[in-house]
Structure formats: C-alpha cells, structure tokens
Design an enzyme around this catalytic site. Structure first.
Site, PDB file in Angstrom:
ATOM      1  N   GLY A   1      -7.038 -11.609 -44.706  1.00  0.00           N
ATOM      2  CA  GLY A   1      -7.756 -12.494 -43.793  1.00  0.00           C
ATOM      3  C   GLY A   1      -7.526 -12.188 -42.332  1.00  0.00           C
ATOM      4  O   GLY A   1      -7.711 -13.076 -41.488  1.00  0.00           O
ATOM      5  N   TRP A   2      -7.152 -10.943 -41.997  1.00  0.00           N
ATOM      6  CA  TRP A   2      -6.910 -10.640 -40.581  1.00  0.00           C
ATOM      7  C   TRP A   2      -7.625  -9.390 -40.085  1.00  0.00           C
ATOM      8  O   TRP A   2      -7.361  -8.915 -38.997  1.00  0.00           O
ATOM      9  CB  TRP A   2      -5.424 -10.564 -40.273  1.00  0.00           C
ATOM     10  CG  TRP A   2      -4.591  -9.626 -41.130  1.00  0.00           C
ATOM     11  CD1 TRP A   2      -4.967  -8.446 -41.680  1.00  0.00           C
ATOM     12  CD2 TRP A   2      -3.216  -9.808 -41.486  1.00  0.00           C
ATOM     13  NE1 TRP A   2      -3.930  -7.865 -42.364  1.00  0.00           N
ATOM     14  CE2 TRP A   2      -2.830  -8.683 -42.252  1.00  0.00           C
ATOM     15  CE3 TRP A   2      -2.265 -10.786 -41.215  1.00  0.00           C
ATOM     16  CZ2 TRP A   2      -1.535  -8.542 -42.773  1.00  0.00           C
ATOM     17  CZ3 TRP A   2      -0.981 -10.637 -41.740  1.00  0.00           C
ATOM     18  CH2 TRP A   2      -0.636  -9.534 -42.511  1.00  0.00           C
ATOM     19  N   ASP A   3      -8.551  -8.837 -40.872  1.00  0.00           N
ATOM     20  CA  ASP A   3      -9.377  -7.708 -40.422  1.00  0.00           C
ATOM     21  C   ASP A   3     -10.865  -8.011 -40.594  1.00  0.00           C
ATOM     22  O   ASP A   3     -11.566  -8.283 -39.633  1.00  0.00           O
ATOM     23  CB  ASP A   3      -9.000  -6.435 -41.191  1.00  0.00           C
ATOM     24  CG  ASP A   3      -7.636  -5.899 -40.809  1.00  0.00           C
ATOM     25  OD1 ASP A   3      -7.388  -5.710 -39.607  1.00  0.00           O
ATOM     26  OD2 ASP A   3      -6.803  -5.676 -41.711  1.00  0.00           O
ATOM     27  N   ARG A   4     -11.335  -7.949 -41.826  1.00  0.00           N
ATOM     28  CA  ARG A   4     -12.741  -8.222 -42.084  1.00  0.00           C
ATOM     29  C   ARG A   4     -13.107  -9.684 -41.824  1.00  0.00           C
ATOM     30  O   ARG A   4     -14.198  -9.987 -41.335  1.00  0.00           O
ATOM     31  CB  ARG A   4     -13.077  -7.854 -43.540  1.00  0.00           C
ATOM     32  CG  ARG A   4     -13.086  -6.367 -43.809  1.00  0.00           C
ATOM     33  CD  ARG A   4     -13.106  -6.048 -45.291  1.00  0.00           C
ATOM     34  NE  ARG A   4     -11.801  -6.265 -45.923  1.00  0.00           N
ATOM     35  CZ  ARG A   4     -11.504  -5.958 -47.183  1.00  0.00           C
ATOM     36  NH1 ARG A   4     -12.453  -5.444 -47.970  1.00  0.00           N
ATOM     37  NH2 ARG A   4     -10.300  -6.149 -47.676  1.00  0.00           N
TER      38      ARG A   4
ATOM     39  N   CYS B   1     -11.179 -12.123 -46.845  1.00  0.00           N
ATOM     40  CA  CYS B   1     -11.021 -10.793 -47.428  1.00  0.00           C
ATOM     41  C   CYS B   1      -9.714 -10.810 -48.219  1.00  0.00           C
ATOM     42  O   CYS B   1      -9.488 -11.705 -49.021  1.00  0.00           O
ATOM     43  CB  CYS B   1     -11.067  -9.716 -46.355  1.00  0.00           C
ATOM     44  SG  CYS B   1      -9.990  -9.997 -44.929  1.00  0.00           S
TER      45      CYS B   1
ATOM     46  N   ARG C   1      -3.302  -1.145 -36.132  1.00  0.00           N
ATOM     47  CA  ARG C   1      -4.646  -0.596 -36.360  1.00  0.00           C
ATOM     48  C   ARG C   1      -4.982   0.492 -35.333  1.00  0.00           C
ATOM     49  O   ARG C   1      -5.574   1.518 -35.675  1.00  0.00           O
ATOM     50  CB  ARG C   1      -5.697  -1.714 -36.289  1.00  0.00           C
ATOM     51  CG  ARG C   1      -5.492  -2.838 -37.319  1.00  0.00           C
ATOM     52  CD  ARG C   1      -5.553  -2.305 -38.746  1.00  0.00           C
ATOM     53  NE  ARG C   1      -5.439  -3.388 -39.716  1.00  0.00           N
ATOM     54  CZ  ARG C   1      -4.409  -3.590 -40.504  1.00  0.00           C
ATOM     55  NH1 ARG C   1      -3.349  -2.769 -40.445  1.00  0.00           N
ATOM     56  NH2 ARG C   1      -4.400  -4.579 -41.374  1.00  0.00           N
TER      57      ARG C   1
END
Length: 581
Positions: free
Chosen positions: A322-325, A319, A371
């Site tokens: 590179g640390w959520d989706r 994404c 988050r």
C-alpha cells in the site's frame, strides 16, 4: 543534468520553497511515525502542520493520534478523518463515521492487513470515503504478530488447507488457523462496513505474494472462507514498482511500455463486474496489450466511475504493502477531483500538490529513498502522468451532468436552453422553472453549475423543442449521439492471464473563522479549466523536482541529446540555461 549534488531550494514563492523542502526531506530519509526527536522530527512536524492547515481550508475533521506509531509505524502521526465541508450546512454531504468508534475498530483490525497498514479513509467525496490500505496479511505475518511459534506451526498459509490428506496434527493447526483468520478478518470486515466501503480494488498482479516459497500475504479475492463475498471485488492487476525502472530506463517514456504478463509469478486475472464497465466503452479483454499510459488511464476511469455511482458506498484501493501503486491512484484521484472543482475547492495548484505529495506519499510511508536508488521512479511517474488525464473523459463532472438531466431532455437541449434564455428564470412562462448560473465554458462545450428544470409534461417538452428547431443553436447541437459499444449486462468481465498457474475530536485543527452560514459550493470547471489546473500542478512538480531530486540520465544518444522528456521539460518551463538540467 540536475543531480542530487545540485540540490537547493528555488528562489520562487513560499509555495515553491515549501514543496522543495518537502521533496528534499522525502528524498533523504525514510519517514517513520515512531522515529521522534532531532532535526528530522522537527521537519516532519512542520510538514504535518501544513497538511492539517490545508485540510482545514475546506473540511471539518478529527484526528486519530498515531504519534509514536502505536497504530501503524508508517502511517501519519496525525491520521485525518474528514467529516464534512468546513462551512457546509447539516443538509450537505457529511460522513456518518464517529472518530471514537473508528479508532476502536482500527485497533482491533490492524493485524488483518500486511504490515499493519489498516483500511484508512483519505478522501471524502459526496459523503463517501475513499480508502487505502495494504492487502490482507498471510499466515506467516499474522502468526508472527500474534506470538505464535512460527517454526513449530510449520510456516504454512491458510491456502494450504487445500491438501486432501491431512494428519490429526495438521487438522488441529488448520482449525486454529481458521479461528484466527475468522477473528482478525472479521474485525477488518467490520471496519470496512463501518466506513460504508462496498468496492475493493486490488492492484496486485499475484493472488498471493510469495517469498522464499511461502505465501507471505493474501488478498480478498482468494480468501478460502469467502469472508469478503458481500463486497464487490475488483481484480485490476497493475505492475509493481520494479516495472518503473523500465520507465526510467526508457528516458521516462511510458508510451509503448508494456508489462510482461507471462512472468511466472503473475497469476491474478483481471476481473470486474460487468455492471461497472457498461458506461466506459473499454475493451477490457485487451488489457495485456495496453501500454503503461493506456492501462493507467483506463483504471483511473474505472475508479472515477465507481465513486460517481448513485449509491452511498465507499471505495478501497490497495496493492501489496500500500505504499507504491496505492498512492499512485489515490493521488491521481485526489488531483483529478480537485481539478474538477469537486474537492479541496479553495486550494491553489501549489497547495494541492503539496498536500498530495506530503500526505498521500510521504506520510503514508512511500520509500522514495529506496526507490530512487533502484531507479523505480513510480513517484515521478504519477505527477508527470497528469498530462495524460487533462481531457473531459477523465472528469467526474461528465457523468454528473448526464445524471442530473431532467426526464425527457438531453444535455444538448439543456445547453441550447441556456444559450437561448441566458439569465432568465421566467422565459418559459409557467411551463418551466429554471435556475442557472454562468460558467466559463466556451461555445460548443457548455458547462453548468446548477439546473432545476421542471417540465409541465410531454406537451410542454414538445412545444419547447419545436420552438428551438429553427434556432441557430439547434444546428450546433443537432449531432446525433454516438452509440457506445456495451458489454453483456450481467456477469463479470474476467480476463485470465495466459501465464496463470491456476478518538478525540480535535477542534484545534478545525478551520478558524469559517461561518456556519457559509455553504461552500463545488467549483465546477470547464474542460479547458481542468486542463490548465492539472498542467499547473505538473509544471510546479517538474520545476521543484528538477531543482531538488533531479532526473537520472539514461545513457546518452550518439547525438548527445539529453532525452525527450528532459528536453521538453527544460524548454517548457524555461529552465534551459548555460548548463544542462
């Protein structure tokens, strides 16, 4: 309602306790590889050791050291390179990647991607590397990290080369830009090729991420020099973590939750080569009308179809950072393949859950603390979503079974053959050679682990079909195959948004005591097994999550109910007591 104030470790077994401790650490502090010392570091070290032990159950691997975050500050301190099954023979699937060369390529290429989050292999499947990363770094970040004077250079991005009228000074800057991008992206491409990555799946809803009027990141699909033209690029836009606040605010209900594709910043259309969509029977032109469930399901089907292709090519998913989706889909892929018995075959549900939470999310830098404070609960969504992928249509075995059929026979005929000649290797005399093993599939949904069927010719096939025509089983399997709607056979599936604006080998970590003669085999499972395995993972996650982090309540309804998901959860896992969750 379980809240942060009511956190504590469950009194269950060690697996539950270890997961609870992991979730507590995850929800209290942001992991960074460069942060060392203290009690937190000791906890992280225990988590890392546990991950290495779980990887070592099924794989031989090497470790790329990142102890002080010298390669990437928010990647694991021990980056695992899976090489092959722990007890497999040399003839089995094995990675050709050498850890020393890989480490050198990583050091050269890491500046090419946002926040230095380079292309990193995380899953080994059929000898293919499934990788993750951030998107490509833009002008500002790249120049900042290479020591150029950002203000003097004007703060432009490589996309600004579109201007027709440029001064001599601007031309010099643009040439310098091109040379720098050629160098760093050239190293990135060498890394991708060394990992045999062919498919690049970009989850960004933007072509470039813009902040304060500047393009701060780029992506392969809009690289002006077409440096990534030799790769198969897929633009599969998926909502960012901010969208998952809506998921939480809707009482953790994803059904009916549709992303607003008309927002100004959304300018990346869905674009997939038609050759990758023909077997999926999905109308991709409708993607803007899909709710969160259907969109996630369809993207996962696409990824599974890609890694099940006949070639030896790997896959990159990314994404922006590179640390959520990215961990969402990496985790779903790992769990789905595990549920099919194709990877991590010796791990129990609590163990694969621990591994994917710890490695795919925590150690790769998902900012859970931030988050949760914003209500962007993409992490919770991932594991609660497992209930939507339990059916066989998400199984990698489905396409494998059809691909492995001998010429001239259908899957239904093979299943009939198994029932008629169960356990026999000679019942068809010299016309066939048959080898089969029992599988726990129920009648009507047979599965098989291995089939070697060699017909002597078309006459033998016809004779066998005739002998089975009056068989009772023939009635069961005589249903005609439904034809699938197919898209055109060439070109790209491209749907534009209406709002578009245009090394050291670490033997110490290898599995101890595994015999080189032991050849681990994939544990093929039936659809019902897959469902039960994924439900076990989901239930274990929900139970531990409720006792540690807890779900945040939405405004109560007039009836005082605690919400659909919470009510189902407390009843489903037996947590309803004198106090509410």
């Amino acid at each position: 309602m379980a809240t942060a104030a009511a956190r504590g470790c469950p009194p269950a077994g060690s697996g539950d306790r270890a997961l609870a401790e992991l979730l507590l650490e995850f929800s209290r502090a942001q992991y960074r590889a460069k942060d060392g010392g203290g009690a937190a570091a000791a906890k992280v070290e225990r988590i890392e050791r546990r991950c290495l032990e779980l990887f070592g159950r099924d794989y031989r691997y090497s470790v790329i050291p990142n102890v002080h975050g010298e390669i990437c500050a928010h990647y694991p301190r021990h980056i695992v390179l899976l090489e092959r099954d722990a007890g497999a023979s040399r003839d089995s699937y094995e990675s050709s990647v050498q850890v020393g060369k890989l480490q050198d390529l990583i050091n050269r290429s890491k500046m090419a991607r946002c926040r230095g989050r380079f292309v990193c292999p995380v899953i080994l499947y059929k000898g293919k590397h499934i990788c993750r990363s951030a998107t490509l770094a833009g002008w500002g970040e790249l120049y900042g990290r290479t020591g150029y004077n950002y203000i003097f250079s004007g703060g432009s991005d490589d996309a600004w080369a579109d201007a027709e009228d440029i001064s001599e000074e601007d031309s010099a800057l643009r040439n310098a830009d091109t040379q720098l991008f050629d160098k760093v992206r050239g190293h990135d491409i060498k890394l991708l090729r060394y990992l045999s990555v062919r498919y690049i799946c970009d989850l960004m809803v933007e072509n470039k991420k813009v902040k304060f009027g500047l393009n701060v990141t780029s992506s392969e699909k809009v690289d002006k020099a077409q440096r990534y033209a030799d790769f198969t690029l897929l633009s599969i836009p998926y909502p960012g973590c901010e969208f998952f606040k809506d998921y939480k605010d809707r009482d953790y209900t994803a059904e009916g939750l549709i992303f607003n594709w008309k927002q100004d910043y959304v300018d990346a259309p869905l674009s997939i080569p038609v050759s990758l969509t023909q077997s999926l029977n999905i109308d991709w032109s409708e993607y803007q009308s899909w709710d969160l469930v259907q969109q996630t399901q369809n993207y996962l089907k696409l990824l599974i179809s890609i890694i099940n292709s006949d070639d030896d090519s790997g896959l990159l998913v990314h994404c922006i950072s590179g640390w959520d989706r990215t961990p969402l889909f990496i985790s779903l892929l790992r769990l789905s393949l595990w549920a099919d018995g194709l990877i991590h075959t010796s791990l129990e549900p609590s163990e694969i859950l621990y591994l994917t939470v710890a490695y795919d999310w925590f150690l790769f830098g998902h900012m859970l603390v931030d988050r949760l404070s914003k209500g962007e609960e993409i992490f919770f969504f991932c594991f609660n979503f497992l209930k939507h992928i339990t059916s066989e249509e998400f199984s990698a075995l489905k396409s494998q079974r059809r691909k492995s059929l001998p010429p001239g026979f259908t899957l239904e005929e093979i299943c009939m053959l198994k029932q008629k000649d169960r356990g026999s290797t000679t019942s068809l005399s010299s016309d066939f050679s048959l080898g089969m093993e029992s599988s726990p599939g129920a009648a009507g949904s047979f599965t098989y682990e291995a089939v070697e069927l060699m017909p002597a010719g078309t006459q033998a096939q016809a004779a066998w079909r005739k002998s089975c025509a009056s068989s009772p089983q023939a009635v069961l399997w005589s249903r005609a195959q439904q034809s699938e709607d197919r898209l055109p056979s060439t070109g790209m599936v491209e749907v534009k948004s209406s709002s578009s604006s245009s090394s050291t080998h670490s033997d110490n970590f290898l599995r101890i005591g595994s015999s080189p003669l032991e050849v681990p085999r994939s544990r093929l499972v039936s659809a019902s097994d897959r469902e039960s395995r994924l439900e076990e993972v989901r239930s274990a996650f929900l139970a531990s999550y409720s006792r540690t982090i807890g779900l945040k309540a939405v405004p109560p309804s007039p009836s005082g109910a605690i919400g659909g998901l919470l009510e189902q959860f407390v009843r489903g896992v037996g947590l309803r007591g004198s106090s509410t969750l």
